[in-house]
Design a protein around this motif. Structure first.
Motif, PDB file in Angstrom:
ATOM      1  N   HIS A  25       1.274  -1.439   0.065  1.00 33.46           N
ATOM      2  CA  HIS A  25      -0.193  -0.197   0.296  1.00 33.46           C
ATOM      3  C   HIS A  25       1.109   0.691   0.056  1.00 33.46           C
ATOM      4  O   HIS A  25       1.728   1.442   0.537  1.00 33.46           O
ATOM      5  N   CYS A  27       0.676   4.146   0.546  1.00 34.87           N
ATOM      6  CA  CYS A  27       0.608   4.918   1.894  1.00 34.87           C
ATOM      7  C   CYS A  27       0.928   4.800   3.522  1.00 34.87           C
ATOM      8  O   CYS A  27       1.289   5.420   4.164  1.00 34.87           O
ATOM      9  N   ARG A  38      -1.983   3.517  -6.999  1.00 33.85           N
ATOM     10  CA  ARG A  38      -2.948   3.278  -6.298  1.00 33.85           C
ATOM     11  C   ARG A  38      -4.542   4.594  -7.325  1.00 33.85           C
ATOM     12  O   ARG A  38      -3.734   5.073  -7.859  1.00 33.85           O
ATOM     13  N   HIS A  40      -8.025   6.738  -7.233  1.00 31.16           N
ATOM     14  CA  HIS A  40      -9.145   7.207  -6.542  1.00 31.16           C
ATOM     15  C   HIS A  40     -10.074   7.320  -7.732  1.00 31.16           C
ATOM     16  O   HIS A  40     -10.207   7.622  -9.193  1.00 31.16           O
ATOM     17  N   GLU A  63      -8.469  15.064   2.698  1.00 34.23           N
ATOM     18  CA  GLU A  63      -7.743  13.884   1.936  1.00 34.23           C
ATOM     19  C   GLU A  63      -7.218  14.482   0.699  1.00 34.23           C
ATOM     20  O   GLU A  63      -5.963  14.060   0.557  1.00 34.23           O
ATOM     21  N   ALA A  96      -9.090   2.839  -4.876  1.00 36.53           N
ATOM     22  CA  ALA A  96      -9.947   3.543  -3.152  1.00 36.53           C
ATOM     23  C   ALA A  96     -11.019   4.698  -3.940  1.00 36.53           C
ATOM     24  O   ALA A  96     -10.578   5.355  -4.649  1.00 36.53           O
ATOM     25  N   CYS A 126      -9.405   0.916  -0.777  1.00 46.46           N
ATOM     26  CA  CYS A 126      -9.658   1.508   0.147  1.00 46.46           C
ATOM     27  C   CYS A 126     -10.002   2.505   0.545  1.00 46.46           C
ATOM     28  O   CYS A 126     -11.031   2.712  -0.699  1.00 46.46           O
ATOM     29  N   THR A 150      -8.828   5.883   6.150  1.00 46.10           N
ATOM     30  CA  THR A 150      -8.857   7.019   6.287  1.00 46.10           C
ATOM     31  C   THR A 150     -10.016   7.192   7.335  1.00 46.10           C
ATOM     32  O   THR A 150     -10.924   7.817   6.540  1.00 46.10           O
ATOM     33  N   LYS A 203      -5.440   4.521   9.042  1.00 47.79           N
ATOM     34  CA  LYS A 203      -4.928   5.237   8.645  1.00 47.79           C
ATOM     35  C   LYS A 203      -5.598   6.222   9.350  1.00 47.79           C
ATOM     36  O   LYS A 203      -7.023   6.942   9.335  1.00 47.79           O
ATOM     37  N   MET A 268       3.415   8.826   8.529  1.00 51.31           N
ATOM     38  CA  MET A 268       3.229   8.880   7.020  1.00 51.31           C
ATOM     39  C   MET A 268       4.037  10.296   7.008  1.00 51.31           C
ATOM     40  O   MET A 268       3.768  11.388   7.365  1.00 51.31           O
ATOM     41  N   CYS A 271       2.523  11.832   1.921  1.00 49.97           N
ATOM     42  CA  CYS A 271       1.744  12.297   1.536  1.00 49.97           C
ATOM     43  C   CYS A 271       1.623  13.178   0.340  1.00 49.97           C
ATOM     44  O   CYS A 271       2.616  13.798   0.973  1.00 49.97           O
ATOM     45  N   ARG A 272       0.835  12.968  -0.727  1.00 48.02           N
ATOM     46  CA  ARG A 272       1.565  14.100  -1.495  1.00 48.02           C
ATOM     47  C   ARG A 272       0.130  14.718  -2.191  1.00 48.02           C
ATOM     48  O   ARG A 272      -0.623  15.774  -3.058  1.00 48.02           O
ATOM     49  N   GLN A 273      -0.736  14.411  -0.713  1.00 47.36           N
ATOM     50  CA  GLN A 273      -2.432  15.197  -1.181  1.00 47.36           C
ATOM     51  C   GLN A 273      -2.915  15.675  -2.363  1.00 47.36           C
ATOM     52  O   GLN A 273      -3.242  15.924  -3.507  1.00 47.36           O
ATOM     53  N   CYS A 274      -3.190  14.222  -2.687  1.00 49.73           N
ATOM     54  CA  CYS A 274      -3.608  13.882  -4.330  1.00 49.73           C
ATOM     55  C   CYS A 274      -5.202  13.794  -4.624  1.00 49.73           C
ATOM     56  O   CYS A 274      -5.678  14.239  -3.420  1.00 49.73           O
TER      57      CYS A 274
HETATM   58 FE1  CLF Z   1      -6.496   6.980  -1.546  1.00 53.06          FE
HETATM   59 FE2  CLF Z   1      -5.476   8.026   0.969  1.00 53.06          FE
HETATM   60 FE3  CLF Z   1      -6.298   5.057   0.748  1.00 53.06          FE
HETATM   61 FE4  CLF Z   1      -3.839   6.567  -0.229  1.00 53.06          FE
HETATM   62  S1  CLF Z   1      -4.813   8.341  -0.467  1.00 53.06           S
HETATM   63  S2  CLF Z   1      -7.883   6.619   0.231  1.00 53.06           S
HETATM   64  S3  CLF Z   1      -4.888   6.127   2.106  1.00 53.06           S
HETATM   65  S4  CLF Z   1      -5.296   4.719  -1.291  1.00 53.06           S
HETATM   66 FE5  CLF Z   1      -2.180   8.490   0.303  1.00 53.06          FE
HETATM   67 FE6  CLF Z   1      -3.194  10.569  -0.820  1.00 53.06          FE
HETATM   68 FE7  CLF Z   1      -2.151  11.390   1.336  1.00 53.06          FE
HETATM   69 FE8  CLF Z   1      -4.597  10.206   1.075  1.00 53.06          FE
HETATM   70  S5  CLF Z   1      -0.523  10.060  -0.117  1.00 53.06           S
HETATM   71  S6  CLF Z   1      -3.667  12.684   0.124  1.00 53.06           S
HETATM   72  S7  CLF Z   1      -2.638  10.155   2.112  1.00 53.06           S
END
Ligand code: CLF
Ligand code: SF4
Length: 315
Positions: A25, A27, A38, A40, A63, A96, A126, A150, A203, A268, A271-274
């Motif tokens: 995983h 993250c 991952r 989304h 997130e 996710a 996720c 999360t 998380k 953690m 994180c890339r704040q995706c």
């Molecule tokens: Fe997505 Fe979040 Fe699951 Fe990762 S992201 S739902 S745990 S699969 Fe990861 Fe993206 Fe940061 Fe989120 S880098 S924003 S922590």
């Protein structure tokens, strides 16, 4: 029951299968971030609370990084996208749902996961949530195959929480002020406890808001330690809405917050704040690339998988 590990942290006894899933995983395990990706699926537009730093026109900033709002997909469109993306990018191991609103406030979340799990039983499912309805939806989450979750926990003290979020709609009723803050905290804590008991690996995300919860994050970490949370992600405030004029925490402040929480919950830091429609490696969001660049990544993935298969055959 949580046990103490050698770092003096409480954590549940994870099964070999959970440990394998964590190791793939991106993250949950920093060592996985350059190998596994991952995806989304943006199927969840509605939200049931109002965070004071959120503009609803964008992705859920608990997130995701706000940007142009992700296009909302139907569950069937999400399945089709998953088929296409997993065919081209088999290094994606986690599917996710992280918005653009709160996944638990949208039944499409559960429909989507059921479709995905039927066709791709080996991927990790996720999700992220504000946690308001978490205790009510644990059984639905288990039915839908959620394995990693999360929860955004910005405070465990209602007086601090109400400065960040003081309006929630629960079972059709609007709650405000301290009553709203107490409701969300109680539901988050109860939901996290029950999710961990049910075998979901948790998380938490904590948005660091200077002069509001910066001295409080260590209390959050202590509480999460008691509950058996796996990892904590302290994210900087993105100033918007009522917090538009607020100061962003400095890197030093964020590092100090992480260091104060580390003795209680693993931190953690990658994180890339995706976005809520991001896919690929954490540092290489394919949703934001040109078609040409995406094709290059696809060809490179194909080349690597051929080399590996030749090696396995002993060529
Ligand atoms: Fe997505 Fe979040 Fe699951 Fe990762 S992201 S739902 S745990 S699969 Fe990861 Fe993206 Fe940061 Fe989120 S880098 S924003 S922590
Ligand atoms: Fe906005 Fe996410 Fe908070 Fe909902 S949970 S108000 S979408 S930041």
């Amino acid at each position: 029951m949580p046990v103490e590990n050698s770092d003096n942290q409480s954590c549940p006894d994870y099964s070999n299968e959970q440990l394998r899933m964590i190791s793939e995983h991106p993250c949950y395990d920093p060592n996985a971030q350059h190998k596994f990706g991952r995806m989304h699926l943006a199927v969840a537009p509605k939200c049931n609370i109002q965070c004071k730093y959120c503009i609803r026109d964008y992705d859920c900033v608990n997130e995701c990084r706000p940007g142009v709002t992700s296009k909302v997909l139907t569950p069937q469109e999400a399945l089709e996208k998953t088929r296409q993306v997993l065919k081209d990018h088999p290094f994606i191991k986690v599917i996710a749902i992280a918005g653009p609103g709160d996944p638990l406030a949208n039944d499409e979340t559960f429909e989507t996961f059921k479709l995905i799990k039927e066709e791709f039983p080996d991927v990790t499912i996720c999700m992220s949530t504000n946690g308001l309805v978490l205790p009510d939806r644990i059984d639905d989450m288990l039915d839908a195959g959620v394995q990693t979750l999360t929860v955004t926990v910005n405070a465990v003290d209602p007086e601090i929480q109400r400065q960040i979020c003081d309006r929630v709609v629960y079972n059709g009723k609007l709650y405000k002020g301290k009553e709203a803050a107490e409701l969300i905290i109680n539901n988050q804590l109860e939901g996290i406890k029950r999710a961990i008991e049910a075998g979901i690996v948790i998380k938490i995300n904590t948005v660091l808001v200077p002069d509001v919860n910066d001295d409080h994050v260590v209390d959050i970490a202590k509480k999460m330690n008691e509950l058996g949370v796996f990892i904590m992600n302290i994210m900087p405030l993105i100033p918007q809405a009522e917090y538009a004029e607020w100061r962003v925490p400095t890197n030093e402040e964020r590092e100090a917050a992480q260091a104060s929480c580390e003795p209680f919950v693993s931190q953690m830091r990658h994180c890339r704040q995706c976005r809520s429609d991001a896919y690929g490696l954490l540092g290489e969001d394919l949703s934001q690339m040109s078609e040409e660049r995406r094709n290059m990544v696809k060809m490179e993935t194909l080349r690597k998988s051929k080399t590996k298969s030749n090696k396995d055959k002993g060529d």
